[in-house]
Design an enzyme around this catalytic site. Sequence first.
Site, PDB file in Angstrom:
ATOM      1  N   LYS A   1      96.532 130.329 140.369  1.00  0.00           N
ATOM      2  CA  LYS A   1      95.122 130.212 140.740  1.00  0.00           C
ATOM      3  C   LYS A   1      94.268 130.685 139.574  1.00  0.00           C
ATOM      4  O   LYS A   1      94.166 131.866 139.286  1.00  0.00           O
ATOM      5  CB  LYS A   1      94.772 131.031 141.979  1.00  0.00           C
ATOM      6  CG  LYS A   1      93.411 130.577 142.517  1.00  0.00           C
ATOM      7  CD  LYS A   1      92.668 131.611 143.301  1.00  0.00           C
ATOM      8  CE  LYS A   1      91.941 132.640 142.501  1.00  0.00           C
ATOM      9  NZ  LYS A   1      90.839 132.140 141.654  1.00  0.00           N
TER      10      LYS A   1
ATOM     11  N   GLU B   1      87.647 131.261 139.216  1.00  0.00           N
ATOM     12  CA  GLU B   1      86.666 130.252 139.652  1.00  0.00           C
ATOM     13  C   GLU B   1      85.687 129.909 138.530  1.00  0.00           C
ATOM     14  O   GLU B   1      85.124 128.819 138.507  1.00  0.00           O
ATOM     15  CB  GLU B   1      85.917 130.721 140.904  1.00  0.00           C
ATOM     16  CG  GLU B   1      85.326 132.120 140.873  1.00  0.00           C
ATOM     17  CD  GLU B   1      86.302 133.201 141.347  1.00  0.00           C
ATOM     18  OE1 GLU B   1      87.511 133.093 141.038  1.00  0.00           O
ATOM     19  OE2 GLU B   1      85.835 134.150 142.008  1.00  0.00           O
TER      20      GLU B   1
ATOM     21  N   GLY C   1      93.238 141.208 136.330  1.00  0.00           N
ATOM     22  CA  GLY C   1      91.849 141.238 136.775  1.00  0.00           C
ATOM     23  C   GLY C   1      91.400 142.654 137.060  1.00  0.00           C
ATOM     24  O   GLY C   1      91.879 143.612 136.442  1.00  0.00           O
ATOM     25  N   SER C   2      90.507 142.791 138.038  1.00  0.00           N
ATOM     26  CA  SER C   2      89.901 144.105 138.305  1.00  0.00           C
ATOM     27  C   SER C   2      90.862 145.019 139.074  1.00  0.00           C
ATOM     28  O   SER C   2      91.725 144.547 139.820  1.00  0.00           O
ATOM     29  CB  SER C   2      88.621 143.918 139.113  1.00  0.00           C
ATOM     30  OG  SER C   2      88.916 143.298 140.347  1.00  0.00           O
ATOM     31  N   THR C   3      90.655 146.308 138.915  1.00  0.00           N
ATOM     32  CA  THR C   3      91.471 147.303 139.612  1.00  0.00           C
ATOM     33  C   THR C   3      91.316 147.141 141.120  1.00  0.00           C
ATOM     34  O   THR C   3      92.292 147.214 141.876  1.00  0.00           O
ATOM     35  CB  THR C   3      91.013 148.719 139.206  1.00  0.00           C
ATOM     36  OG1 THR C   3      90.943 148.748 137.795  1.00  0.00           O
ATOM     37  CG2 THR C   3      91.970 149.784 139.680  1.00  0.00           C
TER      38      THR C   3
ATOM     39  N   VAL D   1      90.614 144.470 142.936  1.00  0.00           N
ATOM     40  CA  VAL D   1      91.371 143.335 143.485  1.00  0.00           C
ATOM     41  C   VAL D   1      92.880 143.600 143.346  1.00  0.00           C
ATOM     42  O   VAL D   1      93.658 143.230 144.223  1.00  0.00           O
ATOM     43  CB  VAL D   1      90.942 141.995 142.844  1.00  0.00           C
ATOM     44  CG1 VAL D   1      91.844 140.860 143.293  1.00  0.00           C
ATOM     45  CG2 VAL D   1      89.490 141.683 143.209  1.00  0.00           C
ATOM     46  N   GLY D   2      93.279 144.285 142.289  1.00  0.00           N
ATOM     47  CA  GLY D   2      94.685 144.670 142.144  1.00  0.00           C
ATOM     48  C   GLY D   2      95.152 145.471 143.357  1.00  0.00           C
ATOM     49  O   GLY D   2      96.258 145.267 143.877  1.00  0.00           O
TER      50      GLY D   2
ATOM     51  N   GLU E   1      98.056 143.698 135.916  1.00  0.00           N
ATOM     52  CA  GLU E   1      97.457 144.099 134.632  1.00  0.00           C
ATOM     53  C   GLU E   1      95.977 144.255 134.889  1.00  0.00           C
ATOM     54  O   GLU E   1      95.267 143.266 135.064  1.00  0.00           O
ATOM     55  CB  GLU E   1      97.772 143.044 133.560  1.00  0.00           C
ATOM     56  CG  GLU E   1      97.607 143.593 132.168  1.00  0.00           C
ATOM     57  CD  GLU E   1      96.188 143.463 131.665  1.00  0.00           C
ATOM     58  OE1 GLU E   1      95.395 144.407 131.899  1.00  0.00           O
ATOM     59  OE2 GLU E   1      95.882 142.446 131.049  1.00  0.00           O
TER      60      GLU E   1
ATOM     61  N   CYS F   1      90.329 143.482 128.629  1.00  0.00           N
ATOM     62  CA  CYS F   1      90.878 144.681 129.255  1.00  0.00           C
ATOM     63  C   CYS F   1      91.205 145.718 128.188  1.00  0.00           C
ATOM     64  O   CYS F   1      91.246 146.911 128.474  1.00  0.00           O
ATOM     65  CB  CYS F   1      92.107 144.332 130.072  1.00  0.00           C
ATOM     66  SG  CYS F   1      93.284 143.368 129.144  1.00  0.00           S
TER      67      CYS F   1
ATOM     68  N   GLN G   1      78.213 139.307 135.776  1.00  0.00           N
ATOM     69  CA  GLN G   1      78.734 140.204 134.737  1.00  0.00           C
ATOM     70  C   GLN G   1      77.595 140.706 133.854  1.00  0.00           C
ATOM     71  O   GLN G   1      77.568 141.877 133.474  1.00  0.00           O
ATOM     72  CB  GLN G   1      79.783 139.473 133.897  1.00  0.00           C
ATOM     73  CG  GLN G   1      81.099 139.247 134.607  1.00  0.00           C
ATOM     74  CD  GLN G   1      81.818 140.542 134.923  1.00  0.00           C
ATOM     75  OE1 GLN G   1      81.993 141.412 134.086  1.00  0.00           O
ATOM     76  NE2 GLN G   1      82.215 140.707 136.164  1.00  0.00           N
TER      77      GLN G   1
ATOM     78  N   GLU H   1      84.612 150.953 133.369  1.00  0.00           N
ATOM     79  CA  GLU H   1      84.895 149.794 132.514  1.00  0.00           C
ATOM     80  C   GLU H   1      83.624 148.940 132.440  1.00  0.00           C
ATOM     81  O   GLU H   1      83.105 148.492 133.467  1.00  0.00           O
ATOM     82  CB  GLU H   1      86.045 148.968 133.099  1.00  0.00           C
ATOM     83  CG  GLU H   1      86.442 147.828 132.185  1.00  0.00           C
ATOM     84  CD  GLU H   1      87.659 147.042 132.681  1.00  0.00           C
ATOM     85  OE1 GLU H   1      87.668 146.648 133.853  1.00  0.00           O
ATOM     86  OE2 GLU H   1      88.578 146.825 131.878  1.00  0.00           O
TER      87      GLU H   1
HETATM   88  P1  NAI Z   1      88.391 139.797 139.781  1.00  0.00           P
HETATM   89  O1  NAI Z   1      89.494 140.775 139.754  1.00  0.00           O
HETATM   90  O2  NAI Z   1      87.588 139.666 141.044  1.00  0.00           O
HETATM   91  O3  NAI Z   1      88.933 138.311 139.422  1.00  0.00           O
HETATM   92  C1  NAI Z   1      90.145 138.037 138.771  1.00  0.00           C
HETATM   93  C2  NAI Z   1      90.928 136.981 139.559  1.00  0.00           C
HETATM   94  O4  NAI Z   1      91.213 137.498 140.862  1.00  0.00           O
HETATM   95  C3  NAI Z   1      90.155 135.672 139.797  1.00  0.00           C
HETATM   96  O5  NAI Z   1      91.043 134.591 139.736  1.00  0.00           O
HETATM   97  C4  NAI Z   1      89.634 135.845 141.215  1.00  0.00           C
HETATM   98  O6  NAI Z   1      89.379 134.628 141.879  1.00  0.00           O
HETATM   99  C5  NAI Z   1      90.789 136.581 141.862  1.00  0.00           C
HETATM  100  N1  NAI Z   1      90.422 137.325 143.083  1.00  0.00           N
HETATM  101  C6  NAI Z   1      89.220 137.897 143.399  1.00  0.00           C
HETATM  102  N2  NAI Z   1      89.275 138.459 144.611  1.00  0.00           N
HETATM  103  C7  NAI Z   1      90.529 138.255 145.085  1.00  0.00           C
HETATM  104  C8  NAI Z   1      91.197 138.594 146.301  1.00  0.00           C
HETATM  105  N3  NAI Z   1      90.579 139.263 147.274  1.00  0.00           N
HETATM  106  N4  NAI Z   1      92.488 138.232 146.438  1.00  0.00           N
HETATM  107  C9  NAI Z   1      93.136 137.568 145.466  1.00  0.00           C
HETATM  108  N5  NAI Z   1      92.542 137.190 144.314  1.00  0.00           N
HETATM  109  C10 NAI Z   1      91.265 137.540 144.116  1.00  0.00           C
HETATM  110  O7  NAI Z   1      87.438 140.130 138.561  1.00  0.00           O
HETATM  111  P2  NAI Z   1      85.919 139.686 138.341  1.00  0.00           P
HETATM  112  O8  NAI Z   1      85.178 139.820 139.643  1.00  0.00           O
HETATM  113  O9  NAI Z   1      85.910 138.374 137.681  1.00  0.00           O
HETATM  114  O10 NAI Z   1      85.408 140.796 137.315  1.00  0.00           O
HETATM  115  C11 NAI Z   1      85.063 142.106 137.777  1.00  0.00           C
HETATM  116  C12 NAI Z   1      85.535 143.148 136.797  1.00  0.00           C
HETATM  117  O11 NAI Z   1      86.956 143.136 136.742  1.00  0.00           O
HETATM  118  C13 NAI Z   1      85.101 142.949 135.360  1.00  0.00           C
HETATM  119  O12 NAI Z   1      83.809 143.435 135.120  1.00  0.00           O
HETATM  120  C14 NAI Z   1      86.150 143.724 134.628  1.00  0.00           C
HETATM  121  O13 NAI Z   1      85.815 145.094 134.650  1.00  0.00           O
HETATM  122  C15 NAI Z   1      87.405 143.498 135.447  1.00  0.00           C
HETATM  123  N6  NAI Z   1      88.253 142.413 134.902  1.00  0.00           N
HETATM  124  C16 NAI Z   1      89.354 142.748 134.183  1.00  0.00           C
HETATM  125  C17 NAI Z   1      90.126 141.771 133.592  1.00  0.00           C
HETATM  126  C18 NAI Z   1      91.335 142.116 132.779  1.00  0.00           C
HETATM  127  O14 NAI Z   1      91.634 141.416 131.827  1.00  0.00           O
HETATM  128  N7  NAI Z   1      92.085 143.139 133.146  1.00  0.00           N
HETATM  129  C19 NAI Z   1      89.778 140.353 133.693  1.00  0.00           C
HETATM  130  C20 NAI Z   1      88.628 140.088 134.520  1.00  0.00           C
HETATM  131  C21 NAI Z   1      87.905 141.097 135.076  1.00  0.00           C
HETATM  132 MG    MG Z   2      85.651 139.907 141.684  1.00  0.00          MG
END
Ligand code: NAI
Ligand code: MG
Length: 510
Positions: free
Chosen positions: A202, A205, A255-257, A259-260, A278, A312, A359, A410
């Site tokens: 996935k 978006e 992605g974000s902590t 959502v992790g 990660e 990250c 963002q 972050e």
């Molecule tokens: P996010 O963690 O919401 O999105 C990353 C992925 O997770 C996307 O594909 C999104 O559709 C998916 N996702 C979102 N909610 C989900 C859920 N409930 N269940 C399963 N998948 C889900 O990150 P977002 O909102 O784009 O950015 C927010 C913050 O997260 C950023 O400001 C940054 O601090 C951090 N981030 C860290 C990243 C990294 O490389 N470690 C990459 C992107 C964001």
């Molecule tokens: Mg998000």
Amino acid sequence: MAQNGTAQNGPVEGTASVPQPLKVQDIRHTKIFINNEWHTSSTGRTFPTFNPATGVKLCDVEEGDKVRQTGLFMTLSAKAAQQRGSAWRRMDASSRGRLLHRLADLMERDRLLLAVDPGLREPFLQSFYVDLDGSIKTLRYYAGWSDKVHGKSLPIDESFMCLTKHEPVGVCGAIIPWNFPLLMFSWKIGPALSCGNTVVVKPAEETPLTALHMGSLIAEAGFPPGVVNIIPGFGPTAGAAIANHMDIDKVTFTGSTQVGQLIKEAAAKSNLKRVTLELGGKNPCIVFSDCDLQLAVEETHKGAFYNQGQCCTAASRVFVEESIYEEFVLRSVERAKKVVIGDPLDPLTSHGPQISRRQFLKIMDLIDSGKEEGARLEYGGVAVGGAESLFIQPTIFSNLRDHMRIAKEEIFGPVQCIFSFKSQQEVVERANRSPFGLVSAVFTGSVDRALSMSAALDTGTVWVNCYNALHAQTPFGGFKMSGHGRELGEYALAEYSEVKAVTIKLRETL
Ligand code: NAI
Ligand code: MG
């Protein structure tokens, strides 16, 4: 995250022409990729994707929904491709490697097309040389592993023979972010396919297009149907469906902590699927007075501002020894002034837009908090280009205190925070005082100090006199709340395989 590669090698022959902005007619794939075929959304819904540099809509993409595409159809195809006796399971391991090489060949053919989409969001040359090159190298690295994922024979007690086999985990869900859409795709599918798994990806978006183009290349390379499926859609629907699904055996997430944590919870509550995470970082860079100062200024600058800070690994806490603090801040400001803000597709641009309004607002709020909490704004701190623009000037704060929001949260934007320290013991304690533990860096001329610091820092990576030095061969991942499991390198193979012990009773011992 970006991956070092041939950034220094200069243009590739025959592809050095300046790319034109992506036109809507260049976008070839906007549908859901299942079983090597393109599908429309079962709900009839689509969602728009935008060029963040201009705000112009590029196209509409079919939205994968929870029930049909992710929940059932999708995993059924991945599951079928994973069943014993399927073409994929029967395929020679070396042939899996050949398919991965063929995919890498097709990526080389489509270099320009693949680099232009992320290139709308990050400086094009960076996307062309670093993301694309890192992605191709990752697939080739794992192509080589395909027929080398093997077990052991063990000297067990009594008259038994024991051998271990490394088998695929099964269907792997991969939920990826927008900051490096192609690289993250490759970091996930490379080891997953090398080990013989099937994958449901996935993409974020904000950035579905590169992944969908990869779908067309996966079919063209000759991967059997269902081995890789790609579902563009949103987190709480398509993403959550993957994390909750009973037929998905593993989920890998970047992605974000926050959502992790949701993903781990969903995995626990559904089928206890394996989880690799990660997540974020608040990465300390420690600059000692015995370092090569110009090198440290340059590397920490790149660390803070690469991809507009949307990494990250962003170097967001730079600790500088007191005796060189003022000089370091001065030189860092001079360096930041050289940044060229502009259209990411212009090869002269070194700094593009943030990915989205959401963002952008988050970053501006954190910059405001830094001003309000009394940090000294040395440079930037403002948006540029008008009310609708998503460009933020590279921003440098000095005179920070560890309790300030910008020192702890972050930012994921172009903000460099420069702290001062007095002693090695003090700086280690402050650097480690964070819930995150992704990467750190040390700048010093002393080998002893480099070694003792690398032992003392609680991070998955320690860079010495360099930054963002990521390679396909080197494991990458976090300590503490930066996640768990490792991507890249031989270590990633363990995340995508199950170990089976086969114990055979011997009738006689010779
Ligand atoms: P996010 O963690 O919401 O999105 C990353 C992925 O997770 C996307 O594909 C999104 O559709 C998916 N996702 C979102 N909610 C989900 C859920 N409930 N269940 C399963 N998948 C889900 O990150 P977002 O909102 O784009 O950015 C927010 C913050 O997260 C950023 O400001 C940054 O601090 C951090 N981030 C860290 C990243 C990294 O490389 N470690 C990459 C992107 C964001
Ligand atoms: Mg998000």
